[in-house]
Design a protein around this motif. Structure first.
Motif, PDB file in Angstrom:
ATOM      1  N   ASP A   1     -11.151   5.364   5.599  1.00  0.00           N
ATOM      2  CA  ASP A   1      -9.730   5.573   5.304  1.00  0.00           C
ATOM      3  C   ASP A   1      -9.310   6.992   5.648  1.00  0.00           C
ATOM      4  OD1 ASP A   1      -9.525   3.010   4.227  1.00  0.00           O
ATOM      5  OD2 ASP A   1      -9.315   3.668   2.158  1.00  0.00           O
TER       6      ASP A   1
ATOM      7  N   THR B   1     -10.640  -3.696   5.674  1.00  0.00           N
ATOM      8  CA  THR B   1     -10.875  -3.637   4.233  1.00  0.00           C
ATOM      9  C   THR B   1     -10.751  -5.013   3.589  1.00  0.00           C
ATOM     10  OG1 THR B   1      -8.561  -3.040   3.800  1.00  0.00           O
ATOM     11  CG2 THR B   1     -10.131  -1.233   4.092  1.00  0.00           C
TER      12      THR B   1
ATOM     13  N   ILE C   1      -5.059   4.737  -1.149  1.00  0.00           N
ATOM     14  CA  ILE C   1      -6.242   4.598  -0.302  1.00  0.00           C
ATOM     15  C   ILE C   1      -7.446   4.316  -1.194  1.00  0.00           C
ATOM     16  CG2 ILE C   1      -5.314   6.170   1.449  1.00  0.00           C
ATOM     17  CD1 ILE C   1      -7.305   8.302   0.387  1.00  0.00           C
TER      18      ILE C   1
ATOM     19  N   TYR D   1      -1.569   3.391  10.190  1.00  0.00           N
ATOM     20  CA  TYR D   1      -2.718   3.417   9.292  1.00  0.00           C
ATOM     21  C   TYR D   1      -2.944   2.044   8.668  1.00  0.00           C
ATOM     22  CZ  TYR D   1      -5.410   4.123   5.045  1.00  0.00           C
ATOM     23  OH  TYR D   1      -6.354   3.996   4.057  1.00  0.00           O
ATOM     24  N   GLU D   2      -1.900   1.455   8.133  1.00  0.00           N
ATOM     25  CA  GLU D   2      -2.051   0.148   7.480  1.00  0.00           C
ATOM     26  C   GLU D   2      -2.431  -0.927   8.478  1.00  0.00           C
ATOM     27  OE1 GLU D   2       0.265  -2.696   4.242  1.00  0.00           O
ATOM     28  OE2 GLU D   2       1.191  -0.830   4.921  1.00  0.00           O
TER      29      GLU D   2
ATOM     30  N   ARG E   1      -6.221  -0.406   9.090  1.00  0.00           N
ATOM     31  CA  ARG E   1      -7.157  -0.517   7.986  1.00  0.00           C
ATOM     32  C   ARG E   1      -7.141  -1.864   7.269  1.00  0.00           C
ATOM     33  NH1 ARG E   1     -11.329   1.294   8.062  1.00  0.00           N
ATOM     34  NH2 ARG E   1     -11.628   1.548   5.831  1.00  0.00           N
TER      35      ARG E   1
ATOM     36  N   LEU F   1      -6.471   7.805   8.434  1.00  0.00           N
ATOM     37  CA  LEU F   1      -5.206   8.374   7.971  1.00  0.00           C
ATOM     38  C   LEU F   1      -4.938   9.728   8.626  1.00  0.00           C
ATOM     39  CD1 LEU F   1      -2.724   8.332   6.160  1.00  0.00           C
ATOM     40  CD2 LEU F   1      -4.138   9.271   4.314  1.00  0.00           C
TER      41      LEU F   1
ATOM     42  N   ALA G   1     -13.882   4.203   1.931  1.00  0.00           N
ATOM     43  CA  ALA G   1     -13.000   5.323   1.592  1.00  0.00           C
ATOM     44  C   ALA G   1     -13.095   6.427   2.634  1.00  0.00           C
ATOM     45  CB  ALA G   1     -13.363   5.863   0.208  1.00  0.00           C
TER      46      ALA G   1
ATOM     47  N   TRP H   1       0.807  -1.200   0.000  1.00  0.00           N
ATOM     48  CA  TRP H   1       0.000   0.000   0.000  1.00  0.00           C
ATOM     49  C   TRP H   1       0.854   1.269   0.000  1.00  0.00           C
ATOM     50  CZ3 TRP H   1      -4.581  -0.328   4.030  1.00  0.00           C
ATOM     51  CH2 TRP H   1      -5.508  -1.282   3.597  1.00  0.00           C
TER      52      TRP H   1
END
Length: 381
Positions: A311, A340, A290, A332-333, A336, A315, A308, A282
């Motif tokens: 996200d 997702t 994103i 963040y990763e 998420r 973020l 979205a 990512w």
């Protein structure tokens, strides 16, 4: 044209890019949004539903109220079988608050409302500035744009959709989108008024297609159909007479209003459902993808836009609260990916299934999601 400096440059002025811009702006970052289309994003004529989680996410950066003025509320749902028998009738989402109710609106309405809010908040949105390439170094990342300019920033965010260029810049070997196994038809008609009540969306699990319809306050029927079939070569267009006839023939097998709705519709759009089952990378040191660029799901769960918006909140919070950018992107990763990837798997399982599938437990709780979306609660709390 001279270069420009910013904290963040966002590639893509659609729903993911504008939402990220609004959230990052609230977090105190200087943002420039670069959109390829010369004025406004093109519209396929499709519509979508925003779920309560998506509306909650919009509320964290001040966009729920303007979006609630577009489209119309959905407050209940029903499900019919192929014989027209009602299987389920229940409230839909969090109906008590008008800013967390499900919302039905066209893609063009949503994009226009978000782009307008970007303007209201003084965020720069540059049209006709699609990405040509980007170079990272120790001092930042420089985007080369189609209008002849460049933008140098600390971070470049790719909100450029399924066919993301930023995704391939991060990983030249990244897999592209795949056909998810269904054609999706959309249409609107004012001459067919199927049984409904205000604010209800009716889902039909038919013999040849999954179908959904709702009646707008103006009396227009919004509908979609998902049909398992080989991928089409031409999408985003009016289906041929033969293709329309095939859809109608399948719907006429059922004792439901679906065939009547389609027969009364003059303009129909057809497209292929596509998804991204697994994107390994990512991010790089100064670039991140994103929205659909990172985790597109087939439309069965109806969560694409809402994911979205989530996200954008996560973020912004990660960048706001982390000691440095690398830590923020890792956080963040970490937050998420589980959500997702579960949505992608759930949507794939629902696509073409003859009955609702049994899904494994989600790797997160409702409390986790609420905490991640609450603006004043740190992600690591």
């Amino acid at each position: 044209m001279p270069g420009q400096n910013a904290h963040v440059v966002i590639i893509g002025g659609g729903i993911a890019g504008t939402a990220a811009a609004l959230a990052l702006h609230r977090a105190g970052l200087r943002v420039v949004v670069c959109e390829a289309h010369p004025r406004t994003a093109t519209d396929l004529g499709a519509f979508l539903t925003l779920a309560s989680n998506g509306m909650k996410a919009l509320g964290q950066f001040g966009a729920a109220a303007p979006i609630s003025r577009a489209g119309f509320d959905l407050t209940s749902m029903s499900a019919l079988d192929e014989n027209g028998t009602e299987l389920i009738a229940r409230p839909l989402g969090e109906v008590e608050d008008e800013l967390t109710r499900f919302r039905c609106l066209r893609w063009s309405e949503l994009t226009a409302a978000l782009q307008a809010e970007v303007g209201v908040q003084g965020i720069e949105l540059r049209h006709g500035a699609g990405l040509l390439g980007a170079v990272e170094n120790a001092d930042g990342v420089t985007a080369e744009l189609a209008d002849g300019s460049t933008v140098t920033a600390d971070l470049l965010i790719g909100a450029d959709g399924l066919n993301s260029l930023v995704r391939t810049l991060i990983d030249p070997n990244a897999a592209g989108p795949r056909y998810a196994g269904q054609r999706v038809f959309y249409g609107y008609t004012s001459t067919a008024t199927p049984p409904s009540v205000p604010g209800r969306i009716t889902m039909v699990r038919g013999r040849a297609a999954s179908f959904g319809y709702t009646l707008s306050p103006a009396g227009q029927t919004y509908w979609f159909a998902r049909q398992t079939a080989p991928a089409l070569e031409q999408v985003g267009v009016e289906p041929s007479a033969e293709l329309r006839a095939q859809l109608l023939e399948g719907l006429q097998q059922d004792q439901t209003p679906t065939a009547e709705i389609v027969a009364a519709t003059e303009g129909i759009l057809v497209t292929n459902a596509r998804d991204l089952p697994q994107v390994e990378k990512w991010r790089s040191e100064r670039m991140l993808i994103i929205g659909d660029a990172a985790h597109a799901a087939s439309p069965a769960t109806g969560q694409g836009a809402s994911m979205a918006f989530e996200d954008a909140v996560v973020l912004a919070k990660a960048l706001r609260d982390s000691p440095d950018q690398d830590s923020a992107l890792k956080l963040y990763e970490q937050v998420r990916r589980p959500r997702t990837e579960y949505n992608i798997a759930a949507s794939a399982a629902m696509t073409g299934a003859s009955r609702p599938p049994t899904l494994p437990p989600a790797p997160f709780s409702d409390e986790d999601v609420a905490r991640h979306l609450e603006w004043d609660t740190p992600l690591s709390a």
